[in-house]
Design a protein around this motif. Sequence first.
Motif, PDB file in Angstrom:
ATOM      1  N   ARG A 200      77.841  35.491 -11.668  1.00  0.00           N
ATOM      2  CA  ARG A 200      77.908  34.078 -11.285  1.00  0.00           C
ATOM      3  C   ARG A 200      77.609  33.836  -9.809  1.00  0.00           C
ATOM      4  O   ARG A 200      76.796  32.969  -9.491  1.00  0.00           O
TER       5      ARG A 200
ATOM      6  N   ALA B  11      78.482  37.197 -17.126  1.00  0.00           N
ATOM      7  CA  ALA B  11      78.172  35.937 -16.437  1.00  0.00           C
ATOM      8  C   ALA B  11      79.102  35.733 -15.251  1.00  0.00           C
ATOM      9  O   ALA B  11      78.669  35.288 -14.184  1.00  0.00           O
ATOM     10  N   LYS B  12      80.406  36.059 -15.429  1.00  0.00           N
ATOM     11  CA  LYS B  12      81.355  35.932 -14.314  1.00  0.00           C
ATOM     12  C   LYS B  12      80.987  36.879 -13.178  1.00  0.00           C
ATOM     13  O   LYS B  12      81.067  36.520 -12.012  1.00  0.00           O
TER      14      LYS B  12
ATOM     15  N   PRO C 124      78.300  26.482 -16.082  1.00  0.00           N
ATOM     16  CA  PRO C 124      78.760  27.735 -16.703  1.00  0.00           C
ATOM     17  C   PRO C 124      77.926  28.193 -17.899  1.00  0.00           C
ATOM     18  O   PRO C 124      77.658  29.376 -18.055  1.00  0.00           O
TER      19      PRO C 124
ATOM     20  N   GLU D  36      74.638  29.506 -16.634  1.00  0.00           N
ATOM     21  CA  GLU D  36      74.889  30.782 -15.961  1.00  0.00           C
ATOM     22  C   GLU D  36      75.047  31.909 -16.981  1.00  0.00           C
ATOM     23  O   GLU D  36      74.517  33.004 -16.790  1.00  0.00           O
ATOM     24  N   ARG D  37      75.757  31.624 -18.081  1.00  0.00           N
ATOM     25  CA  ARG D  37      75.950  32.640 -19.135  1.00  0.00           C
ATOM     26  C   ARG D  37      74.621  32.991 -19.790  1.00  0.00           C
ATOM     27  O   ARG D  37      74.309  34.175 -19.987  1.00  0.00           O
TER      28      ARG D  37
ATOM     29  N   LYS E  73      74.429  31.641  -8.917  1.00  0.00           N
ATOM     30  CA  LYS E  73      74.590  30.373  -8.186  1.00  0.00           C
ATOM     31  C   LYS E  73      73.746  30.360  -6.920  1.00  0.00           C
ATOM     32  O   LYS E  73      73.134  29.353  -6.590  1.00  0.00           O
TER      33      LYS E  73
END
Length: 182
Positions: free
Chosen positions: A63, A59-60, A75, A78-79, A67
């Motif tokens: 991201r 996810a990071k 968050p 997004e995950r 986005k």
Amino acid sequence: MMLASILVLLITNPGAVLSEMIGASTEALELCIELCAVYAVWLGVLELVNVSGLGEKLAKLLRPLIKKIFKINNPEAERMIALNLSANMLGLGNASTPIGIKAMQTLDDKSGRANFAMIMLIVINATSIQLLPTTVIGLRTSAGSLNPADIIVPTLIATAITTITGILLVHGIERLRNWRKK
């Protein structure tokens, strides 16, 4: 369609109706068992990804892209979207459904209407870039294909084109809607 097939078989070869129905049922059951094995392996991999924290890392990594494409800052959503996209990229459309539902629930603004991010998730799920089309490879293997993985490159090209087109269309329609509101 099934009734028409049975009717034609009854007319052309009445003695074969029962044996053909039993044979087709056996083949369908064998296919289901083979696909269950494929799904079990990949669902296990997805669960390991989630439990190990790799989902958070994924996810990071995704991201900035999520986005930009989805226009969100959540968050948890997004995950969920990252895990959903990962499952779809591995050709596990059915396995990604529960994650996609959770992502949709997280994206829901309780307005009773689908928002931009929800529409984008539906479009990306429908077009879904396939890095590894495991279900199709499983079907080709069970059908006796000599090279079941030969479909990877054409599938990657076709799904990349459809996904990019879908993303561009959703963004274009959103811009058109915003322009018309002015």
